[in-house]
Design a protein around this motif. Structure first.
Motif, mmCIF file in Angstrom:
data_model
loop_
_atom_site.group_PDB
_atom_site.id
_atom_site.type_symbol
_atom_site.label_atom_id
_atom_site.label_comp_id
_atom_site.label_asym_id
_atom_site.label_seq_id
_atom_site.Cartn_x
_atom_site.Cartn_y
_atom_site.Cartn_z
ATOM 1 N N TRP A 15 13.704 28.455 -7.512
ATOM 2 C CA TRP A 15 14.793 27.491 -7.332
ATOM 3 C C TRP A 15 15.869 28.054 -6.410
ATOM 4 O O TRP A 15 16.378 27.354 -5.530
ATOM 5 C CB TRP A 15 15.396 27.126 -8.687
ATOM 6 N N ALA A 16 16.218 29.312 -6.610
ATOM 7 C CA ALA A 16 17.221 29.941 -5.763
ATOM 8 C C ALA A 16 16.759 29.974 -4.313
ATOM 9 O O ALA A 16 17.529 29.683 -3.387
ATOM 10 C CB ALA A 16 17.514 31.355 -6.254
ATOM 11 N N GLY B 68 16.801 26.398 -2.752
ATOM 12 C CA GLY B 68 18.162 26.019 -2.373
ATOM 13 C C GLY B 68 18.605 26.718 -1.107
ATOM 14 O O GLY B 68 19.229 26.104 -0.233
ATOM 15 N N ILE C 251 20.950 29.430 -10.253
ATOM 16 C CA ILE C 251 19.929 29.253 -11.284
ATOM 17 C C ILE C 251 19.075 30.514 -11.348
ATOM 18 O O ILE C 251 18.546 30.957 -10.331
ATOM 19 C CB ILE C 251 19.043 28.024 -10.974
ATOM 20 N N CYS D 261 21.557 25.561 -7.056
ATOM 21 C CA CYS D 261 20.326 26.343 -7.140
ATOM 22 C C CYS D 261 20.564 27.830 -6.888
ATOM 23 O O CYS D 261 19.827 28.675 -7.402
ATOM 24 C CB CYS D 261 19.292 25.822 -6.129
#
Length: 224
Positions: free
Chosen positions: A150-151, A154, A145, A142
């Protein structure tokens, strides 16, 4: 040899406080500390049958001094630093995940920490570790990404799980009638893993400070 390395680490630690006020001395001490951390990582990996995954798991522990040096380097840029820190975090959690998933033999203390921490059976502990291993891989992916949510998701997982796995060394071995063993061995095992959540936490603060618009001389970041 061990005592000499311990003294070297203590001396090198002062580099963190000196790098801003006395850059030349601070950088030298940090370099010494980084080399010692790298040497220790090689020795620890050798003791674990030379597994590359184990060396990857130690990435944050040995590379953190070099990351700090990079911040004060003439070669620094947001883009390079951002990429370096994401790769280092990802390698650490991929290495951890390889053990938790069972690619390498699952360490006994991994299972014991799950059993002591959650009151589960051994088979349940192995199942939980396999899930944790998968989440380690997913969280590491992630970070790369190019979608902000998403980052961040993660990174939040990595911070929380990094904190819990560090503190589990103390919690799962807490015995009031044997505090000396807890302090002498498990306290150091815990503190050496603080980078597993402190460096990701620093990255999160950095993302928020940049307000999701990281730029550098090589263009915008791919993540935030």
């Amino acid at each position: 040899m061990t005592a000499a390395m311990g003294i070297g680490f203590l001396v090198a630690a002062f580099g963190v406080f000196l790098i801003a006020k006395a850059p030349s001395v601070g950088k030298l001490l940090l370099l010494i500390g980084g080399v010692l951390c790298l040497f220790h990582a090689f020795l620890d990996t050798k003791a674990h049958f030379g597994r590359l995954g184990h060396f990857a798991e130690l990435s944050l522990q040995w590379f953190s001094p070099f990351l700090l040096l990079f911040l004060f380097s003439k070669y620094y840029s947001d883009h390079r630093f951002h990429l370096s820190i994401r790769i280092t975090i990802a390698l650490t959690f991929i290495g951890h995940g390889l053990y938790a998933w069972g690619y390498y033999p699952v360490p006994g203390h991994f299972q014991q920490m799950m059993i002591s921490g959650f009151g589960v059976t051994n088979s349940q502990a192995l199942g939980m570790l396999k899930v944790a291993g998968f989440l380690d891989f997913l969280a590491a992916a992630c970070l790369f990404i190019p979608v902000k949510k998403w980052a961040h998701a993660g990174l939040y997982y990595i911070i929380i799980w990094g904190f819990l796995t560090a503190m589990a060394r103390l919690w799962s071995n807490l015995e009031l009638n044997s505090m000396s063993n807890l302090i002498a061995f498990w306290l150091s095992e815990t503190t050496v893993r603080f980078v597993h959540f402190l460096v990701p936490l620093a990255l999160l603060f950095w993302w928020k400070e940049k307000n999701g618009t990281l730029t550098s001389d090589k263009g915008p970041s791919l993540i935030v």
